[in-house]
Structures are given as structure tokens and as C-alpha cells.
Design a protein around this motif. Sequence first.
Motif, PDB file in Angstrom:
ATOM      1  N   ILE A   7      52.087  76.456  81.480  1.00 24.33           N
ATOM      2  CA  ILE A   7      50.669  76.768  81.278  1.00 24.33           C
ATOM      3  C   ILE A   7      50.295  76.571  79.805  1.00 24.33           C
ATOM      4  O   ILE A   7      49.294  75.936  79.483  1.00 24.33           O
ATOM      5  N   LEU A   8      51.103  77.111  78.906  1.00 25.16           N
ATOM      6  CA  LEU A   8      50.823  76.977  77.475  1.00 25.16           C
ATOM      7  C   LEU A   8      50.892  75.522  77.026  1.00 25.16           C
ATOM      8  O   LEU A   8      50.074  75.074  76.213  1.00 25.16           O
ATOM      9  N   LYS A   9      51.843  74.766  77.568  1.00 20.33           N
ATOM     10  CA  LYS A   9      51.961  73.343  77.234  1.00 20.33           C
ATOM     11  C   LYS A   9      50.721  72.588  77.701  1.00 20.33           C
ATOM     12  O   LYS A   9      50.159  71.771  76.958  1.00 20.33           O
ATOM     13  N   ARG A  31      45.968  71.293  85.259  1.00 19.50           N
ATOM     14  CA  ARG A  31      46.767  70.460  84.341  1.00 19.50           C
ATOM     15  C   ARG A  31      48.234  70.894  84.346  1.00 19.50           C
ATOM     16  O   ARG A  31      49.135  70.068  84.248  1.00 19.50           O
ATOM     17  N   ALA A  32      48.476  72.201  84.481  1.00 23.92           N
ATOM     18  CA  ALA A  32      49.851  72.719  84.483  1.00 23.92           C
ATOM     19  C   ALA A  32      50.523  72.573  85.847  1.00 23.92           C
ATOM     20  O   ALA A  32      51.737  72.743  85.959  1.00 23.92           O
ATOM     21  N   GLY A  33      49.721  72.298  86.891  1.00 21.08           N
ATOM     22  CA  GLY A  33      50.280  72.183  88.236  1.00 21.08           C
ATOM     23  C   GLY A  33      50.661  73.525  88.831  1.00 21.08           C
ATOM     24  O   GLY A  33      51.650  73.628  89.559  1.00 21.08           O
ATOM     25  N   VAL A  34      49.883  74.554  88.491  1.00 19.27           N
ATOM     26  CA  VAL A  34      50.138  75.898  89.023  1.00 19.27           C
ATOM     27  C   VAL A  34      48.853  76.406  89.673  1.00 19.27           C
ATOM     28  O   VAL A  34      47.764  75.888  89.429  1.00 19.27           O
ATOM     29  N   LEU A  39      48.443  81.495  87.111  1.00 21.73           N
ATOM     30  CA  LEU A  39      47.977  81.526  85.726  1.00 21.73           C
ATOM     31  C   LEU A  39      47.462  82.919  85.374  1.00 21.73           C
ATOM     32  O   LEU A  39      47.794  83.463  84.321  1.00 21.73           O
ATOM     33  N   ARG A  40      46.688  83.502  86.278  1.00 20.22           N
ATOM     34  CA  ARG A  40      46.140  84.853  86.038  1.00 20.22           C
ATOM     35  C   ARG A  40      47.247  85.906  85.930  1.00 20.22           C
ATOM     36  O   ARG A  40      47.090  86.892  85.217  1.00 20.22           O
ATOM     37  N   PHE A  41      48.352  85.692  86.633  1.00 22.18           N
ATOM     38  CA  PHE A  41      49.477  86.616  86.542  1.00 22.18           C
ATOM     39  C   PHE A  41      50.012  86.640  85.105  1.00 22.18           C
ATOM     40  O   PHE A  41      50.302  87.697  84.550  1.00 22.18           O
ATOM     41  N   HIS A  42      50.135  85.460  84.507  1.00 22.17           N
ATOM     42  CA  HIS A  42      50.680  85.362  83.149  1.00 22.17           C
ATOM     43  C   HIS A  42      49.632  85.630  82.074  1.00 22.17           C
ATOM     44  O   HIS A  42      49.954  86.159  81.001  1.00 22.17           O
ATOM     45  N   PHE A  43      48.382  85.249  82.357  1.00 23.32           N
ATOM     46  CA  PHE A  43      47.283  85.428  81.399  1.00 23.32           C
ATOM     47  C   PHE A  43      46.079  85.976  82.160  1.00 23.32           C
ATOM     48  O   PHE A  43      45.297  85.208  82.727  1.00 23.32           O
ATOM     49  N   PRO A  44      45.923  87.290  82.197  1.00 21.86           N
ATOM     50  CA  PRO A  44      44.862  87.911  83.006  1.00 21.86           C
ATOM     51  C   PRO A  44      43.441  87.474  82.637  1.00 21.86           C
ATOM     52  O   PRO A  44      42.551  87.511  83.468  1.00 21.86           O
ATOM     53  N   THR A  45      43.241  87.057  81.379  1.00 26.68           N
ATOM     54  CA  THR A  45      41.910  86.615  80.966  1.00 26.68           C
ATOM     55  C   THR A  45      42.018  85.278  80.241  1.00 26.68           C
ATOM     56  O   THR A  45      43.081  84.919  79.718  1.00 26.68           O
ATOM     57  N   GLN A  46      40.910  84.584  80.186  1.00 20.58           N
ATOM     58  CA  GLN A  46      40.841  83.325  79.457  1.00 20.58           C
ATOM     59  C   GLN A  46      41.137  83.567  77.970  1.00 20.58           C
ATOM     60  O   GLN A  46      41.830  82.789  77.331  1.00 20.58           O
ATOM     61  N   ARG A  47      40.639  84.680  77.449  1.00 21.58           N
ATOM     62  CA  ARG A  47      40.879  84.998  76.050  1.00 21.58           C
ATOM     63  C   ARG A  47      42.374  85.235  75.775  1.00 21.58           C
ATOM     64  O   ARG A  47      42.891  84.828  74.740  1.00 21.58           O
ATOM     65  N   ALA A  48      43.065  85.871  76.701  1.00 18.54           N
ATOM     66  CA  ALA A  48      44.501  86.108  76.520  1.00 18.54           C
ATOM     67  C   ALA A  48      45.244  84.773  76.408  1.00 18.54           C
ATOM     68  O   ALA A  48      46.151  84.626  75.585  1.00 18.54           O
ATOM     69  N   LEU A  49      44.851  83.820  77.229  1.00 14.63           N
ATOM     70  CA  LEU A  49      45.462  82.485  77.173  1.00 14.63           C
ATOM     71  C   LEU A  49      45.164  81.822  75.835  1.00 14.63           C
ATOM     72  O   LEU A  49      46.076  81.318  75.170  1.00 14.63           O
ATOM     73  N   GLN A  50      43.916  81.833  75.416  1.00 11.12           N
ATOM     74  CA  GLN A  50      43.540  81.211  74.145  1.00 11.12           C
ATOM     75  C   GLN A  50      44.248  81.867  72.967  1.00 11.12           C
ATOM     76  O   GLN A  50      44.761  81.179  72.080  1.00 11.12           O
ATOM     77  N   ASP A  51      44.285  83.182  72.972  1.00  9.34           N
ATOM     78  CA  ASP A  51      44.920  83.895  71.857  1.00  9.34           C
ATOM     79  C   ASP A  51      46.412  83.589  71.773  1.00  9.34           C
ATOM     80  O   ASP A  51      46.952  83.371  70.687  1.00  9.34           O
TER      81      ASP A  51
END
Length: 197
Positions: A7-9, A31-34, A39-51
Amino acid sequence: MHTRERILKAAAEMLADDVTTRLSVRAVAARAGVSVGSLRFHFPTQRALQDELLTRIYRHLAPDDPILDRSRPARDRLVDCLRQVLASAGVGEEARKAWGAAYDAFIAPEPDDKVRTAYLAFERAAAGRIEYWLGVLADEHALPRDDLSRNVTFLNTVLNGLSVARALPSGESVLHAETETLYMAVDAVLGAGATTA
């Protein structure tokens, strides 16, 4: 590759393709194929992913964080951390290109949601980095914790000004002027005890 890393990649690749891209949950998951749920399991919010993404990018660019070297005074460590940020901005032509790209990405276009979201993500990452450094020093009792937010804004503003100055023609030593300004700013943040901290 672990799902979180995929996901991060994928998010990093999207950002590399277009700095103003909106890292939407659906687009990054595709893009990550998930799945979106994964994705929400690993990053509950869009901001968490961006941060997390911007934190990783920063750690990659500056792996040896001077703030952790407690053998040196807090004042000097914080100035060195701020210098790292300025170093990434370049000097002269490199700084002009960086500011030109920032202008093209964030100032020239109409500030729609995509541009605003991209800019705010970068701004949060910059503030988060400074907040971390000040938090380390607050834990060491080198400064009070109650003014962190205000001090983060102040130091980020100083860095923005100095990085613009790097792009402008100058008749004096940029390094000398920067060093004086950084120490003045750090002294203001650390307070009266800054010269001995």
C-alpha cells in the motif's frame, strides 16, 4: 511483500507520478492490488495513509536524526535538524527549480480540493517533523510542552522564508545569514536558557 508495504509503495509511486495527486483510498487500493477493506485495516483514514507515507519519505531522506544525539546541546541539535530541511531545498538554481515546482503545483492552479489536499499533506508532514523534534526536547525538559503548536508554526515559517531566500540572488553568504537566523529562531523557541541548554 506485506500488504501494508504494498500500500505504501503504491501511494509513493502515485505521488512520484504527480505530486498533486489525491491519495484516495480507492485509487491507492487499486494501484496496490488490495481491497479497500484491507487498506482501511492498515490505514483507517486517508490522513493516516498520507502521514505515514510522508513520514517514511522524510526518514529515507534524513536517516540520522541529530535531535537524538544527547551528547550535544539541545540548541545545536535543533539547528542541525532545521538545517537538514533547508539542505533538501537546495541553493541557487536548485532552490529556484524547487520553488518553481511548488508554485506550479500549489500556487498557480486554482486551489481546488486536489491541490489543497496535496499541499496540506506536505504541510502536515513538515509540521509533524518539527513537532517530533520539539517533543524530544520537551521530554528532556529543554523547553515547555505547552507551546509546541505555536513553536512548530513559527519554525516552519522561518524555514519557508529561508528556503525562499536560497532561491533569490544574494550578495552575502547564505550560510552565514541562515546560521544566524536559525540560532535566533531556536533561541526564541527554547527561551532564555537556550545558550546553555
